[in-house]
Every structure is written in C-alpha cells, then in structure tokens.
Design a protein around this motif. Structure first.
Motif, mmCIF file in Angstrom:
data_model
loop_
_atom_site.group_PDB
_atom_site.id
_atom_site.type_symbol
_atom_site.label_atom_id
_atom_site.label_comp_id
_atom_site.label_asym_id
_atom_site.label_seq_id
_atom_site.Cartn_x
_atom_site.Cartn_y
_atom_site.Cartn_z
ATOM 1 N N TYR A 71 -1.389 -4.997 11.769
ATOM 2 C CA TYR A 71 -1.689 -4.435 10.420
ATOM 3 C C TYR A 71 -3.548 -4.044 10.565
ATOM 4 O O TYR A 71 -4.422 -5.246 10.816
ATOM 5 C CB TYR A 71 -1.436 -6.188 9.593
ATOM 6 N N GLY A 72 -3.218 -3.262 9.784
ATOM 7 C CA GLY A 72 -5.236 -2.857 10.185
ATOM 8 C C GLY A 72 -5.929 -2.719 11.034
ATOM 9 O O GLY A 72 -7.143 -3.152 11.278
ATOM 10 N N LYS B 37 -5.417 -4.840 13.717
ATOM 11 C CA LYS B 37 -5.886 -6.329 14.514
ATOM 12 C C LYS B 37 -4.585 -6.633 14.278
ATOM 13 O O LYS B 37 -3.534 -6.375 13.896
ATOM 14 C CB LYS B 37 -6.436 -6.727 13.575
ATOM 15 N N GLU C 104 1.122 -1.134 -0.294
ATOM 16 C CA GLU C 104 -0.367 -0.442 0.079
ATOM 17 C C GLU C 104 0.996 1.058 -0.145
ATOM 18 O O GLU C 104 0.390 2.482 0.142
ATOM 19 C CB GLU C 104 -0.970 0.151 1.139
#
Ligand code: SF4
Ligand code: SF4
Length: 292
Positions: free
Chosen positions: A163-164, A166, A129
């Motif tokens: 990540y994200g 979590k 990303e």
C-alpha cells in the motif's frame, strides 16, 4: 436481518436485475465480467496467484486479460446478442482497484451504456480512495472480501499487503487491510452502494469468527453475505474445507444478522451469461473469428 432502511427505486433496480443480489434475478438476467485487472496488492495465504483471484472464482482457472477498449467491444457484442445481461462486473483476474485499467473500462462502458448495472469485487484495500471514482461511473454494487474483523485472525490469513509503495507484513498488514476495508464499506454504504461481503470459510482459522463478521457488516448496512468454502492451496493446502452441510450451517448462523447469498456459482473473471449458463467461450471465439 441487517438494516431496515428502505431501498430507493434505483437501488431496487440494482438488486432486482443483478443475478448475484437476487436469487430470482439469477434465472432471468445475466452478468458480463470484463477481465481487465491482472495485478493484486495483497497476498492471501490460500492463493497461488497463477490463476484468477480465488476470493470469488473457482481456483485453477486462468482468465484472459482484456484492455479497456477490448472490454468495451466485448460489452457491445454482448449487449447485441445477449440482451438479458444487465450487469457488467470487474472481478479480476487480480484485484480490480489495483489496476488503473479498471477505472478506464468502467468509464468507457458507463459512458456508452449508462443503464447497465456496474459492479466490482475487491479485497477492499484501496476502496476508500476509489469510492468517488466508482460513484462517478455509477458503480452501485460492490463486493468486498472480508475474512476477519480481528487483526489477530487476519494476520493468519494474509502474508503481506502492499500500500502506498510500501510492503507490510504480519499484524501491521492485517490492521491496515482491516481499517481500509471498514472505512471502504462505510463509505460505500453512505454512497448508497449495495455492498456484498464475501467471507472465505477457513476451518481452524476464522470459522468461529464468521458470525461476528456477519453481525458487524449487517450493522454497517451491507446488503448480503456470501460464505465461500476455502479451496485449500498455497499455505493453507493442509486445511480440510468445510462440507456443504457445514457451509449451510454457517449460513444459518449468520442469517439472523444479514441476508445470505446461497446461490453463488464462483464464476471466472471472464464469465458471461446467466449464472451456471455461461456463454463466454462462444463470445470470445466469435470475437476471434471476426478479427481474422
Ligand atoms: Fe489472490 Fe485475490 Fe487474495 Fe489477491 S486478493 S491474493 S488475487 S485471492
Ligand atoms: Fe455472482 Fe458469485 Fe459469480 Fe460473483 S462469483 S458473479 S457473486 S455468482
């Protein structure tokens, strides 16, 4: 050895003027690390986190942290006084891509110094990303620390991955990290970035696996491979590190697959100068004095 696709002139410049990508360049040119990235998003079992990210750096070293504006000031000063510095790199003290300051620093520095070679070092978790934005600031040299391409081995090396929003543990964490690393390396190569792979040599954990990693990343089009002996600490404190001879033998085993980097100096996240001839203590002292 790795890929045979010829490099274009721009890529050749980013090889020939980068002290870590060319063992000839390391005598003539320097790099300036800007320590703007304190946070990390994974837990390696060989890292105690009080110091710089040990995926590149010597352990036991704590670099200062600069804001992106301070980083720009630092680069201005270095460009004036140490013009042999051709590379600005972000290598910590934590994980560059987990800190928004990294991108702001790249933007500021690239806008004012578009000819400087821009370089980052990452654990790879957020590489996919981040690729577009890195490309925007002409980051052409990317180091990814890749310690396993088999999640069964990866899960022995990483305690967790965040990540994200979590937190993942065990096999799931290792699988997620690996899939992001693979995607990121592929995307970086597709963007014509020169990818260096750092692999920490951890006897009894990934040693027999390292040539397979080298083979895989060579096939993927990575540029060079840097075997880094583990410095035993945290959960791996009981491991005996490889000797210099064992390290050389490992590099020889990997050499058929990808060019080996054999001159890594394991620099601090705030290192400035030629490899092994660091000048950061004077530069930072001068900056302090000028502020007085
Ligand atoms: Fe430590 Fe670097 Fe691993 Fe993060 S990526 S845990 S800072 S060695
Ligand atoms: Fe280059 Fe190794 Fe220093 Fe990174 S740690 S800047 S690869 S010499």
């Amino acid at each position: 050895q790795g890929r045979e696709v010829p490099y274009d002139p721009e890529q050749l410049r980013k090889i020939n003027e980068h002290p870590c990508y060319s063992d000839k360049a390391c005598h003539a040119f320097g790099r300036c690390h800007v320590p703007v990235a304190p946070k990390c998003n994974i837990q390696c079992n060989y890292c105690i986190r009080d110091f710089d990210c040990v995926n590149e750096s010597r352990p036991g070293v704590t670099s200062r942290v600069l804001s992106p504006e301070e980083a720009l000031d630092l680069v201005r000063k270095v460009m004036k006084e140490h013009p042999y510095v051709k590379v600005v790199g972000i290598a910590g003290p934590g994980e560059p891509l987990a800190n928004p300051e990294t991108f702001e620093a790249l933007r500021l520095i690239h806008t004012e110094f578009p000819r400087l070679i821009m370089c980052i070092s990452t654990n790879g978790l957020m590489l996919p990303e981040s690729i577009e934005e890195l490309a925007k600031y002409d980051v052409g040299n990317v180091t990814v620390t890749l310690n396993a391409i088999d999640p069964a081995i990866g899960e022995k090396i990483y305690s967790w991955v965040e990540y994200g929003g979590k937190k993942y543990h065990g096999r799931e964490a290792a699988e997620l990290l690996l899939s992001q690393q693979m995607k990121g390396i592929e995307m970086a190569v597709a963007k014509k970035m020169l990818v260096k792979i750092n692999t920490v040599y951890i006897p009894g954990i990934n040693d027999e696996h390292i040539p397979e990693i080298a083979k895989k990343v060579g096939e993927m089009g990575a540029f060079t491979f840097n075997v880094i002996p583990i410095i035993p600490q945290y959960k791996f404190a009981g491991i005996t590190p490889p000797t210099p001879k064992e390290k050389r033998e490992m590099q020889d085993r990997c050499e058929p697959y990808i060019k080996q980097m054999r001159h890594c100096a394991r620099c601090r996240a705030d290192a400035i100068g030629k490899l092994g001839q660091d000048v950061q203590s004077c530069v930072y002292q001068q900056m302090k004095d000028e502020k007085k």
